[in-house]
Scaffold this motif. Sequence first.
Motif, short mmCIF file in Angstrom:
data_model
loop_
_atom_site.label_atom_id
_atom_site.label_comp_id
_atom_site.label_asym_id
_atom_site.label_seq_id
_atom_site.Cartn_x
_atom_site.Cartn_y
_atom_site.Cartn_z
N PRO A 247 -28.45 -49.96 -44.37
CA PRO A 247 -28.67 -48.53 -44.56
C PRO A 247 -30.03 -48.08 -44.06
O PRO A 247 -31.03 -48.77 -44.23
N LEU A 248 -30.06 -46.90 -43.43
CA LEU A 248 -31.31 -46.31 -42.94
C LEU A 248 -31.74 -45.15 -43.82
O LEU A 248 -32.84 -45.12 -44.32
N ILE B 104 -25.85 -48.22 -34.23
CA ILE B 104 -26.17 -47.13 -35.15
C ILE B 104 -24.86 -46.48 -35.56
O ILE B 104 -24.05 -46.10 -34.72
N CYS B 105 -24.67 -46.35 -36.85
CA CYS B 105 -23.44 -45.74 -37.37
C CYS B 105 -23.80 -44.52 -38.21
O CYS B 105 -24.65 -44.58 -39.09
N CYS B 106 -23.15 -43.41 -37.89
CA CYS B 106 -23.29 -42.19 -38.70
C CYS B 106 -21.99 -41.99 -39.46
O CYS B 106 -20.91 -41.98 -38.87
N SER B 107 -22.09 -41.84 -40.76
CA SER B 107 -20.93 -41.55 -41.61
C SER B 107 -21.11 -40.16 -42.20
O SER B 107 -22.19 -39.81 -42.66
N THR C 226 -19.85 -44.99 -34.46
CA THR C 226 -20.85 -46.02 -34.17
C THR C 226 -21.14 -46.03 -32.68
O THR C 226 -20.22 -45.94 -31.86
N ILE C 227 -22.41 -46.09 -32.34
CA ILE C 227 -22.83 -46.21 -30.94
C ILE C 227 -23.78 -47.39 -30.81
O ILE C 227 -24.45 -47.78 -31.77
N ARG C 228 -23.87 -47.92 -29.61
CA ARG C 228 -24.79 -49.02 -29.30
C ARG C 228 -26.08 -48.43 -28.76
O ARG C 228 -26.06 -47.61 -27.84
N VAL C 229 -27.21 -48.83 -29.33
CA VAL C 229 -28.52 -48.34 -28.89
C VAL C 229 -29.32 -49.53 -28.37
O VAL C 229 -29.36 -50.59 -29.00
N LYS C 230 -29.94 -49.34 -27.21
CA LYS C 230 -30.78 -50.38 -26.61
C LYS C 230 -32.23 -49.91 -26.61
O LYS C 230 -32.50 -48.72 -26.56
N TRP D 198 -26.62 -43.08 -42.56
CA TRP D 198 -26.86 -43.83 -41.33
C TRP D 198 -27.05 -45.30 -41.64
O TRP D 198 -27.64 -45.66 -42.66
N THR D 199 -26.55 -46.17 -40.72
CA THR D 199 -26.82 -47.59 -40.82
C THR D 199 -27.21 -48.11 -39.44
O THR D 199 -26.82 -47.56 -38.42
#
Length: 94
Positions: free
Chosen positions: A24-25, A42-45, A56-60, A18-19
Amino acid sequence: GVMRASCSSEGDQLLYSWTLNGDPLMDGNSTIDLDEGTDGNICCSVKNHVSHVQKTIRVKPCPVSVVFVLVWCFQLMVLLGLLGGFHIYMRHTS
């Protein structure tokens, strides 16, 4: 509060990473918990020995609850009313 993001894929021996905005998270889990103030991409690989994919999704950030603000304002008005009443009482009795 906490937000939870999850990522899923089919296959064997999957490795998740995750990033947040490119930083990196964590690695290894298909879900991640985020605090209510998280803001960004937020990006999940997901990868294994055969393939690799990412999403990748946008989180608010979570909005402040209107009910919470109204209750806080009401409590403040009651407190100021009590303090004002106590002040008037003290001036009247002395």
